[in-house]
Design an enzyme around this catalytic site. Structure first.
Site, PDB file in Angstrom:
ATOM      1  N   SER A 237       0.774  -1.042  -0.097  1.00 39.70           N
ATOM      2  CA  SER A 237       0.150  -0.107  -0.048  1.00 39.70           C
ATOM      3  C   SER A 237       0.881   1.126  -0.019  1.00 39.70           C
ATOM      4  CB  SER A 237      -0.970  -0.073   1.094  1.00 39.70           C
ATOM      5  OG  SER A 237      -0.223   0.172   2.480  1.00 39.70           O
ATOM      6  N   LYS A 238       0.325   2.254  -0.095  1.00 37.41           N
ATOM      7  CA  LYS A 238       1.131   3.575  -0.174  1.00 37.41           C
ATOM      8  C   LYS A 238       1.771   3.934   1.118  1.00 37.41           C
ATOM      9  CE  LYS A 238      -2.528   6.442  -2.464  1.00 37.41           C
ATOM     10  NZ  LYS A 238      -3.543   7.680  -2.353  1.00 37.41           N
ATOM     11  N   ARG A 239       1.710   3.063   2.422  1.00 33.26           N
ATOM     12  CA  ARG A 239       2.528   3.482   3.386  1.00 33.26           C
ATOM     13  C   ARG A 239       4.038   2.761   3.117  1.00 33.26           C
ATOM     14  NH1 ARG A 239       2.441  -0.780   7.070  1.00 33.26           N
ATOM     15  NH2 ARG A 239       0.751  -2.419   6.545  1.00 33.26           N
TER      16      ARG A 239
END
Length: 466
Positions: A237-239
């Site tokens: 994911s973006k994290r």
């Protein structure tokens, strides 16, 4: 049979790494078999689909150099075809209208969960044969007996019991088609022979196979690749950092490095790490991809990018570096050709951004010097070496690395100082920095006139500051 694969993203956001990996698998499978690769935009979600997202996806595909043979096709341009198929299924008794409200269905599912049953549509409207006056969806009449066997090219044999499958909605009450119908109609009409997609679609596959059979069509072969996880084990994911393909472009990665890395997620060929596209086309086989989840390792991608900068075709590196030069308002015409300069800097730069910044002094004036480097190497003691270098380098006729190196050596010998006392002031004078490739190579790249001008500029600075 000609192999035909397709990549079918939804334009509700950018082309992410997982999507790019799927696109690459489809592209490689088509190219390996001398088949066709189709690009289809699944834009039936009108509320979330945007023209900007479409262009971002196309831009990402072009940057990755995943060329398509047909398309892009847009599902919103095929609504008449979908309605035709829905009408056909209704006429043949293979679909029916359903007037159950959302609230009613929610109550039924809640009761099923309370009873320990799998939530599913109970077939309330399966008896309907006519279109009701009130708003209604259209449901596919799924078989209630038997099994659907998926001989998955990655996961092997997977069996689903029809009694556990829902009568899924294939058209909403406003007449718009749903995913499971449109994907079958598109793949059927476009002659797709292999559907390669993420394992999150596996549960859709038996439903889609039943629709194929209802339409009298042969289903394609299916391959469901595992998800990509971050190095912490969670779904990517973006994290976890950059997940948009174009973000990797912006951060200075080469498309060949990204392609190479994505191909290696869950697939290998001996101990080889770096693969050209030609090698991947020859060696990659979707059947050899692991069923296990792949772990995305940013450090490994960075290492691979460095390998491509050092060992990849310098012409391609230069091509992509020019894009970064333009973003920084650097003009290649103000210095050596990038193909000539890159080899001197490649070993010390892991990204194109680092390469651009390290090379920038070749294409623009040195407006100032790194404070630490100037304090250490442009002291008053640097004046004599620089003066002598100016004299000796002015006399050099053949402006190549060896005569320049000899001039530096002779200066150090005549002044009876170490090479560092000559080379380091010269390095700071020419680059403005305390680190660079071999200084004679730098001088060659700068050219004689710029080299002499920068020595004069440094001498003036030494005189003024000391």
């Amino acid at each position: 049979m000609t192999v035909r694969t397709r990549f079918a993203p939804s334009p509700t956001g950018y082309l992410h790494i997982g999507g790019a990996r799927t696109a690459l698998s489809c592209w490689l499978e088509a190219r390996r078999n001398q088949g066709q690769f189709i690009l289809r935009i699944e834009d039936t979600d009108r509320e979330r689909s945007t023209p900007e997202a479409v262009e971002t996806i196309l831009e990402g595909m072009r940057w990755l150099e995943l060329d398509w043979d047909e398309g892009p096709f847009f599902q919103t341009e095929r609504f008449d075809r979908y309605r035709e198929v829905v009408d056909q299924l209704l006429a043949e008794g293979k679909a029916y209208y359903c007037t159950c409200s959302r609230e009613e269905l929610d109550r039924i599912r809640e009761q099923q969960r309370a009873n320990g049953e799998k939530p599913r549509y109970p077939g309330t409207c399966r008896h309907r044969t006519e279109k009701p006056d009130e708003p209604a969806v259209v449901r596919f009449r799924n078989p209630t007996e038997g099994e659907v066997v998926v001989d998955d090219l990655v996961r092997g044999r997977v069996v689903f019991r029809n009694e556990e499958l829902d009568d899924l909605i294939i058209a909403r009450s406003d007449g718009t088609p749903t995913y499971n119908l449109t994907v079958v109609v598109d793949d059927m009409d476009m002659g797709v022979t292999e559907v390669i997609r993420g394992e999150d679609h596996l549960n859709n596959t038996p439903r889609q196979i039943n629709i194929y059979h209802a339409l009298g069509a042969e289903p394609p072969r299916f391959a469901h690749v595992s998800m990509i996880h971050g190095d912490d084990g969670a779904k990517l994911s973006k994290r976890h950092g950059a997940v948009s393909v174009l973000q990797y472009r912006d951060e200075g990665y080469l498309p060949d490095a990204v392609i190479n890395y994505l191909a290696r997620l869950g697939w290998s060929h001996g101990d080889q790490e770096r693969f050209s596209r030609e090698e991947l086309i020859r060696l990659f086989n979707i059947r050899d991809v692991s069923r296990s989840a792949s772990v995305f390792n940013s450090e490994k991608l960075l290492w691979l990018n460095h390998q491509w900068i050092m060992h990849g075709p310098v012409e391609k590196t230069a091509q992509h570096l020019r894009w970064h030069f333009a973003r920084a308002d650097l003009d290649e015409q103000q210095g050596p050709a990038l193909e000539q300069a890159i080899p001197a800097f490649a070993e010390r730069c892991k990204t194109l951004l680092e390469l651009r910044d390290a090379m920038a002094f070749l294409y623009q004036q040195v407006e100032g010097y790194e404070e630490k480097a100037a304090r250490k190497h442009l002291k008053a003691a640097a004046e004599k070496p620089l003066q002598m270098l100016l004299q000796k380098l002015t006399a050099v006729e053949e402006w190549t690395a060896e005569p320049i190196h000899q001039a530096i050596q002779q200066t150090a010998a005549e002044l009876e100082v170490g090479m560092g006392k000559v080379g380091m002031p010269l390095r700071v004078a020419l680059t403005g920095m305390g680190q660079s490739p071999a200084i004679n190579e730098v001088a060659v790249l700068l050219g004689k006139d710029k080299t002499l001008d920068r020595i004069r500029q440094a001498l003036a600075w030494v005189t003024q500051e000391n």
